[in-house]
Design an enzyme around this catalytic site. Structure first.
Site, mmCIF file in Angstrom:
data_model
loop_
_atom_site.group_PDB
_atom_site.id
_atom_site.type_symbol
_atom_site.label_atom_id
_atom_site.label_comp_id
_atom_site.label_asym_id
_atom_site.label_seq_id
_atom_site.Cartn_x
_atom_site.Cartn_y
_atom_site.Cartn_z
ATOM 1 N N CYS A 1 -3.826 -6.885 -27.490
ATOM 2 C CA CYS A 1 -3.161 -7.319 -26.252
ATOM 3 C C CYS A 1 -1.975 -8.250 -26.468
ATOM 4 O O CYS A 1 -0.930 -8.075 -25.863
ATOM 5 C CB CYS A 1 -4.158 -7.932 -25.281
ATOM 6 N N HIS B 1 -7.524 -12.266 -22.588
ATOM 7 C CA HIS B 1 -6.673 -11.083 -22.519
ATOM 8 C C HIS B 1 -5.261 -11.573 -22.225
ATOM 9 O O HIS B 1 -5.079 -12.556 -21.515
ATOM 10 C CB HIS B 1 -7.174 -10.119 -21.438
ATOM 11 N N ASP C 1 1.011 -5.303 -17.418
ATOM 12 C CA ASP C 1 0.107 -5.302 -18.570
ATOM 13 C C ASP C 1 0.293 -4.002 -19.344
ATOM 14 O O ASP C 1 0.049 -2.922 -18.822
ATOM 15 C CB ASP C 1 -1.340 -5.437 -18.081
ATOM 16 N N ASN D 1 -10.513 -13.180 -11.215
ATOM 17 C CA ASN D 1 -11.361 -13.818 -10.201
ATOM 18 C C ASN D 1 -12.601 -13.025 -9.792
ATOM 19 O O ASN D 1 -13.210 -13.329 -8.782
ATOM 20 C CB ASN D 1 -10.535 -14.131 -8.946
ATOM 21 N N ASP E 1 -16.497 -11.884 -9.618
ATOM 22 C CA ASP E 1 -17.758 -12.588 -9.836
ATOM 23 C C ASP E 1 -18.552 -11.821 -10.890
ATOM 24 O O ASP E 1 -18.514 -10.591 -10.935
ATOM 25 C CB ASP E 1 -18.575 -12.654 -8.539
ATOM 26 N N GLU F 1 -11.129 -22.888 -8.140
ATOM 27 C CA GLU F 1 -12.474 -22.306 -8.073
ATOM 28 C C GLU F 1 -13.368 -23.105 -7.135
ATOM 29 O O GLU F 1 -13.375 -24.338 -7.182
ATOM 30 C CB GLU F 1 -13.116 -22.290 -9.469
#
Length: 705
Positions: A276, A340, A363, A403, A405, A460
């Site tokens: 990456c 990443h 990306d 983000n 979960d 957060e």
């Protein structure tokens, strides 16, 4: 009288480069430069000399600029050279400045939306009284680039000081490694190297990007994210993550982008191998070379959401053994990468509602396809932050990356879906998003680290952060189902896996779980602890040690379980970058309450120290000494340093070092003769059969004699 014949055309490459902010390109600084590099929407000067004097009343001179082999309206600019030319930001114009007998000076203005690339010029001459024409084809390169200094350009950055960093800085840092030990890996972008612009043109042609779209930075950024990997169209780099790199260059050995782009241009073949940060380093080089402001971004603890649920799901058997596949997704399991790396590029977004311009994530690491190809972005950071997943391109995938979960599920034949939820963690993914701070380069430490987490998500746990994620969930039927189940979990026993902060290579470490029983009854608990070596993208390599057992915890009591992992147990099983995962699972016999957790850390390796014996004086030979201490109980064999610096002939050198016994210094000497004043940066990597991925960098001033 015959039409004028052109004797010579000249574009003052050096003089034009100064106001166009292209003076750093190597080719315009040669003794007799033959390449002109300018930015669109900004005038540049030229001169043409004819074989006879120019007669303003009789001679007509036309300039015809073309891009590509089949020029159309958008990819050609034709204009007559005349005194009254009025510049217009949407038009090509050529203004007559001065006539000296057979020599005519003029100024060319290009449209602010001109496609970016290497343009050809033809000069056409005729007499007013005749239709006979004479043609002259200029045989040198004229590159027209994006112009982020111009308020009318789509790449314009209001704070133009920042362009010193995001367009003109040719050295940087990429943050790699797990959250607790992440460190900046120096990277030489080298966007001004002679090989880079030709390599960019070759890439865009290979991607078959239509010439008339090359003025649109949104389309350009999307194509760059696709062509820097080789998955669809023989792009630049072949991605590989399994440690087998003998038939190419190991990703950890690269020190910068120029060697990669030069090899791609020369061989016209994909270059093995990238990971990456290598993809991201090359993307920054390409974007900065073309004039798109760009930065490299590292997301620590990064989710790869394979099924668009905006969750990362881990599945366990009834006895809490981790399953290595996703029973609900045939296309592959979600994964969590230690870190990443991708890129942000800067532009306005006329294709989106107002308010979504600025930094956009792209990306080039091939993970999931987008519109059928391995490309990703540009995704507006504002859209990612607010959870607005409907705006092009790939906002949903990027939102999950920073983000999602983390949800854990245990197989349960009595549950409606076949699984019950073990727990859900809202804080695990996207712990920190980092980039290099503008204007600072700290070769030895992390003074140049900038935390940009707040640009990707609300803090957060705040209501805004939950709302943004739920905003995304609201638009996704699949995500709604996953989040509906997460509402009702009660636990009488608490488990805590202790963090491991740092383990220097060669030292032992301990995996420990603290257990507390808050109920009024004693409970029997089955538990398993393990340590595994992992690749940085979350793929497991080998189990180093695993222990299972039972423990009784009395009412209101605390207990702990732990295992010791010795260095001779993990050293033979370490893979590149020395990442380790510790995992713990438990299930309470009486209540069937289950728990699982894992943590990543990195076994730490030394850095290369680069020292100069004396001050560096311009044009005087000097010596740099590279060294570090072998941290292992074994001899290092096949030792090699790779060093990159703009001050070295040919940019990159390899130096072999002798076999080094345990705990002895590994050293190499690098002869040096600096050719220009100011700061030079040196970036080094080291590899041997026993120890790889050792890095170092230094900045040093070159003084007058």
């Amino acid at each position: 009288m015959e039409p004028l014949q052109v004797d010579v055309v000249h574009f003052y490459p050096k003089e034009n480069a100064q106001p166009h902010n292209t003076i750093k390109f190597e080719v315009v600084n040669e003794e007799n430069p033959t390449t002109t590099i300018v930015r669109r929407g900004q005038p540049f000067n030229g001169v043409v000399r004819f074989t006879r004097p120019f007669d303003e009343n009789e001679d007509i001179v036309q300039l015809m600029f073309t891009l590509g082999d089949k020029p159309q309206m958008d990819t050609q600019g034709a204009m007559f050279i005349h005194r009254e030319a009025v510049t217009d930001k949407h038009m090509w114009t050529a203004k007559l400045l001065d006539v000296q007998s057979d020599t005519v000076s003029f100024e060319v203005s290009t449209p602010i939306t001109a496609p970016v690339g290497s343009w050809a010029l033809r000069v056409i001459t005729r007499l007013k009284s005749s239709s006979d024409k004479a043609f002259y084809d200029f045989d040198q390169d004229i590159y027209i680039l994006f112009n982020p200094w111009n308020p009318d350009d789509q790449t314009y950055m209001e704070d133009t000081d920042l362009l010193q960093e995001y367009v003109l800085n040719d050295v940087g840092k990429v943050w790699v490694g797990p959250i607790k030990t992440t460190r900046g890996k120096p990277w030489f972008y080298g966007q001004f190297d002679a090989a880079v612009l030709p390599a960019c043109m070759f890439m865009l042609d290979r991607a078959e990007m239509p010439f008339h779209q090359r003025g649109d930075p949104v389309k350009m950024a999307r194509v760059i994210s696709r062509i820097v990997n080789s998955n669809d169209d023989a792009g630049v780099l072949v991605g590989r993550w399994d440690g087998e790199y003998e038939d190419g260059t190991a990703p950890s050995e690269w020190t910068g982008s120029v060697d990669i782009l030069a090899q791609y241009l020369e061989t016209q073949q994909e270059v093995p191998y990238g990971q990456c940060w290598v993809f991201a380093g090359v993307v920054t080089t390409v974007c900065r070379a073309l004039g798109i402001p760009s930065r490299v971004v590292s997301n620590l603890v990064s989710a790869h959401d394979a099924n668009s649920s905006l969750t990362v799901d881990k599945y366990y058997t009834e006895t809490m053994e981790e399953m290595d596949y996703d029973p609900n997704n045939a296309n592959g399991a979600d994964s969590i990468w230690n870190y990443h790396v991708w890129n942000d590029v800067w532009m306005t977004r006329p294709d989106l509602p107002p308010g979504y311009g600025g930094w956009q994530a792209i990306d080039a690491t091939p993970q999931e396809t987008s519109s059928g190809m391995y490309q990703c972005g540009p995704a507006s950071l504002e859209a990612i932050k607010q959870g607005v997943i409907g705006l092009g391109y790939d906002v949903e995938f990027m939102l999950a990356s920073v983000n999602a979960d983390l949800m854990r599920w245990r197989k349960d034949p009595e549950a409606e879906t076949g699984f019950t939820m073990v727990d859900t963690n809202n804080y695990h993914i996207g712990r920190m998003v980092l980039t290099k701070k503008p204007y600072v380069f700290d070769p030895l430490g992390d003074e140049d680290r900038q935390d940009i987490t707040g640009e990707y998500k609300h803090r957060e746990g705040t209501a805004s952060e939950r709302l943004a994620l739920m905003n995304g969930v609201r638009y996704s039927e699949r995500a709604k189902r996953y989040y509906a189940i997460a509402g009702n979990l009660s636990n009488e026993i608490t488990f805590k896996l202790r963090d491991i902060d740092t383990v220097p290579i060669g030292h032992d470490f301990r995996v420990t779980v603290d257990i507390e029983n808050t109920s009024r009854e004693g409970h029997n608990i089955k538990a398993a602890l393990s340590a595994t070596s992992v690749f940085y993208n979350g793929v497991k390599s080998e189990v180093v040690k695993k222990v299972e057992g039972k423990i009784f915890v009395g009412p209101g009591k605390r207990e702990q379980i732990s295992i010791l992992v010795k260095s001779d147990e993990y050293l033979p099983k370490l893979v590149e970058y020395c990442n380790m995962k510790i995992s713990a699972m438990a299930i309470v016999d009486e209540t069937k309450q289950s728990w699982a957790d894992d943590d990543d850390f990195q076994v730490l390796k030394p850095n290369i120290n680069i020292k100069f014996n004396e001050d560096l004086i311009i044009n005087e030979p000097s010596l740099a000494v590279l060294s570090f201490v072998n941290p292992l109980e074994r001899t290092l064999m096949g030792c090699e340093f790779r060093i990159t610096s703009s001050a070295l002939e040919g940019r990159t050198m390899r130096i072999t070092a002798p076999d080094t016994p345990p705990h002895a210094p590994v050293t190499a000497e690098l002869p040096f003769q600096p050719k220009k004043l100011g700061t030079i940066n040196i970036i080094a990597t080291f590899k041997s059969n026993e120890l790889k991925d050792i890095n170092g960098a230094a900045s040093v001033e070159v003084l007058e004699g």
